[in-house]
Motif scaffolding. Structure first.
Motif, PDB file in Angstrom:
ATOM      1  N   SER A 326       1.265  25.911   6.503  1.00 20.99           N
ATOM      2  CA  SER A 326       0.939  26.350   5.148  1.00 20.99           C
ATOM      3  C   SER A 326      -0.090  27.460   5.215  1.00 20.99           C
ATOM      4  O   SER A 326      -1.213  27.248   5.659  1.00 20.99           O
ATOM      5  N   ARG A 390       8.725  22.046  -2.930  1.00 15.73           N
ATOM      6  CA  ARG A 390       8.152  22.298  -1.603  1.00 15.73           C
ATOM      7  C   ARG A 390       7.876  21.006  -0.843  1.00 15.73           C
ATOM      8  O   ARG A 390       6.910  20.917  -0.083  1.00 15.73           O
ATOM      9  N   ASP A 393      10.234  23.301   3.084  1.00 17.82           N
ATOM     10  CA  ASP A 393      10.256  24.751   2.904  1.00 17.82           C
ATOM     11  C   ASP A 393      11.589  25.315   3.388  1.00 17.82           C
ATOM     12  O   ASP A 393      12.217  24.768   4.307  1.00 17.82           O
ATOM     13  N   GLN A 407       5.757  30.172  -2.044  1.00 16.39           N
ATOM     14  CA  GLN A 407       4.934  29.919  -0.868  1.00 16.39           C
ATOM     15  C   GLN A 407       3.620  30.694  -0.903  1.00 16.39           C
ATOM     16  O   GLN A 407       2.738  30.463  -0.086  1.00 16.39           O
ATOM     17  N   VAL A 411       0.200  24.592  -2.610  1.00 15.05           N
ATOM     18  CA  VAL A 411       1.186  23.558  -2.931  1.00 15.05           C
ATOM     19  C   VAL A 411       0.710  22.689  -4.093  1.00 15.05           C
ATOM     20  O   VAL A 411       1.482  22.370  -5.007  1.00 15.05           O
ATOM     21  N   ASP A 412      -0.568  22.311  -4.086  1.00 12.85           N
ATOM     22  CA  ASP A 412      -1.093  21.455  -5.160  1.00 12.85           C
ATOM     23  C   ASP A 412      -0.983  22.146  -6.513  1.00 12.85           C
ATOM     24  O   ASP A 412      -0.626  21.507  -7.516  1.00 12.85           O
ATOM     25  N   LEU A 414       1.141  24.482  -7.382  1.00 14.89           N
ATOM     26  CA  LEU A 414       2.552  24.578  -7.770  1.00 14.89           C
ATOM     27  C   LEU A 414       3.042  23.256  -8.346  1.00 14.89           C
ATOM     28  O   LEU A 414       3.659  23.224  -9.431  1.00 14.89           O
ATOM     29  N   ARG A 415       2.766  22.171  -7.642  1.00 16.90           N
ATOM     30  CA  ARG A 415       3.278  20.869  -8.085  1.00 16.90           C
ATOM     31  C   ARG A 415       2.616  20.398  -9.375  1.00 16.90           C
ATOM     32  O   ARG A 415       3.187  19.594 -10.107  1.00 16.90           O
TER      33      ARG A 415
END
Length: 579
Positions: A326, A390, A393, A407, A411-412, A414-415
């Motif tokens: 990541s 994600r 990937d 990307q 990630v946090d 996005l979710r």
């Protein structure tokens, strides 16, 4: 390889304990004092014996006895304090290790979790950690104490008589070599035992969770037969490991007893030759006992330590697992600016490198669209969602959210913009309020109640004894499957995401409630980009765009009327469901 891994594991354990260096130093200092007092006591006993034999010096006996009483009292106090210090040291280490392992598991990619059984991972965090704790307590309470006793006893025996010491040093290593030989054998079986125990735990968990299904299919005998095979393998490895480790103590005790008898005879000859006093022989034989006893303790610890190291390796192997690659977030995701336009550009992906499930997928979805994804089992519908979330990937290509590669976002972040309701509902052990507010813990009671009403869950919550404070255990097993699903839908209403994913969200709900839920979901999907994965095609006919997938590719797309007019795969699926 095994020895190298074992050595590496010991170094890592020592490094972790060094983080509590002050407590460790205090406990080791207490052990040094304890050993010093233990070694000093036989000297006093030998002097007392010589005073008794010398009638004219009997008046000096009382002060000596008082000194012995003081030494014994102080030694007893230290022996009470030291285990408390070691217990705190070990339990703090195990607590921290468990925390690290659980945090690591939460950060590992789903690919790692998917390839391992739940029972094996549970066994590592619980049983292996407990066995490691027991082994470390033995190391501190017996191994360190034994090694210090050996060193100080040797120094003291050298001061009494060099000839007797040489005999002791030549003979006693025999028991140590014997112990090491047996411990090496037991280590291999302890490794196999811990691995098999993880498989056994997984099997038992699956069997108990699916007990009703086993009875429906009359599969009890077959299941018990499989369990018997796993259980026999575990029993065989356990029996072999315990057999080898249990032979260490009696074997070394037998060797040490022979040595003790030989030294007694030599000591008696030296007394008759005038080179020894009776008190010195008594002191020396006490030291021989003190010297050989640590060999017995060390040999026991060595076999137990092999099991503990095998458990530690399994725990550290989780910590050593590489997390998903990541890169640092290139772009800051502003929730207020998220519209929800998505583009899949030449996306290819496979759970196995040599088996591509999605191949060169190109797809453009306008913001606020209601997108349905249909297709036969294994077509790649859920995989599409896994890539968007994600959880995995892409192997090649990219997915863009409002023109930005997902990307490039953390990630946090996005979710946090995605709400998802899965076919299998999951609730944690907590109150109904906490379960509904799971995605946004700071939500107040009024927001939670509003979400429950929107999800049509309020009607049954109000009938429960403690309403929103009702405590759910075992994943909400006291509720029906449909009620659990309503709570998971209410969670999304509280979170208010910008993108919505419904993976068979109403499959466990009766027809009447489903109508109410569809009305609520329609309201929730307004001004949001929504993905609906469904097998019941009647629930997706109003979608703005229907994607028909087969073998990882979109073979058809369009509105319901367009796809029915084409009379392709979608038309065939509709025809089958109507018959």
């Amino acid at each position: 390889m095994k020895a190298r891994n074992s050595k590496k594991t010991r170094r890592r354990i020592a490094g972790d304990f060094w983080e509590q260096r002050w407590l460790l130093v205090l406990a080791l200092a207490g052990t040094v004092v304890q050993v010093g007092l233990t070694v000093y006591l036989p000297l006093l006993i030998g002097n007392a014996v010589d005073l008794v034999l010398q009638i004219q010096a009997i008046s000096e006996l009382f002060p000596l006895l008082m000194k012995m009483a003081l030494v014994i009292s102080l030694n007893t106090l230290i022996q009470w304090i030291n285990p408390l210090l070691y217990n705190k040291l070990v339990f703090e280490y195990i607590y921290t290790l468990r925390q690290k392992v659980m945090q690591k598991l939460s950060r590992l990619p789903l690919a790692y979790i998917d390839k391992r059984s739940t029972g094996d991972l549970v066994s590592r965090v619980t049983t292996d950690a407990e066995q490691l704790s027991n082994g470390l307590l033995m190391v501190f309470n017996q191994l360190f104490l034994g090694l210090l006793t050996l060193i100080i006893t040797i120094i003291t025996m050298a001061d009494i008589d060099w000839l007797m010491l040489i005999l002791v040093l030549l003979l006693t290593p025999l028991s140590l070599f014997l112990a090491r030989f047996i411990a090496a054998k037991s280590y291999r079986f302890y490794q196999r035992q811990t691995a098999t125990r993880g498989k056994q735990t997984q099997f038992v968990e699956e069997m108990l969770n699916q007990e009703s299904l086993l009875q429906v299919f009359n599969a009890q005998e077959e299941t018990l037969s499989q369990f018997k095979a796993v259980n026999e393998k575990y029993a065989d490895y356990s029996q072999a490991a315990v057999f080898y480790s249990s032979t260490v103590n009696p074997a070394t005790r037998f060797v040490n007893s022979l040595i003790y008898a030989l030294l007694t005879g030599v000591g008696a000859l030296r007394i008759m030759a005038g080179a020894f006093s009776v008190g010195q022989l008594v002191t020396f034989l006490n030291y021989v006992n003190q010297y050989t006893k640590p060999f017995n303790d060390i040999s026991s610890v060595m076999s137990e330590m092999q099991s503990a190291l095998a458990c530690a390796e399994r725990l550290y192997s989780i910590l050593d697992t590489k997390e998903a690659a990541s890169l640092p977030a290139v772009r800051q995701l502003n929730p207020d600016c998220v519209k929800g336009a998505l583009v899949f550009a030449d996306v290819s992906f496979g759970y196995l490198p040599e088996q591509k499930l999605i191949k060169n997928l190109n797809l453009s979805i306008p913001a606020h669209s209601k997108v349905a994804v249909v297709g036969p089992t294994g077509a790649g519908k859920s995989t599409l969602i896994n890539l968007l979330m994600r959880f995995y990937d892409v192997d090649s290509g990219a997915i863009y959210l409002d023109g930005v590669n997902i990307q490039d976002y953390a990630v946090d972040d996005l979710r946090q913009q995605i709400g998802i309701v899965l076919q299998d509902s999951w609730l944690k052990t907590a109150t109904i309020h906490d379960n509904i507010a799971y995605g946004r813990p700071e939500a107040g009671r009024e927001e939670v109640i509003a979400a429950a009403k929107a999800a049509k869950a309020d009607f049954f919550i109000e009938q429960l004894p403690h309403k929103y404070d009702t405590y759910l255990e075992d994943g909400g097993s006291s509720l029906s499957q449909g009620q659990r699903q309503l709570l998971t839908i209410a969670r999304v209403f509280v979170k208010q995401p910008k993108l919505l994913i419904l993976d068979e969200a109403t499959s466990a709900i009766d027809t009447r409630t489903e109508g109410l839920i569809q009305e609520a979901l329609t309201q929730l999907m307004k001004e949001r980009t929504s993905f609906i994965i469904a097998h019941r095609l009647s629930t997706v006919q109003s979608a703005d765009l229907i994607l028909v997938m087969a073998e990882g590719e979109i073979v058809e797309f369009g509105k319901h009327e367009e796809l029915m007019h084409k009379k392709g795969l979608y038309y065939q699926m509709q025809s089958v469901q109507k018959t």
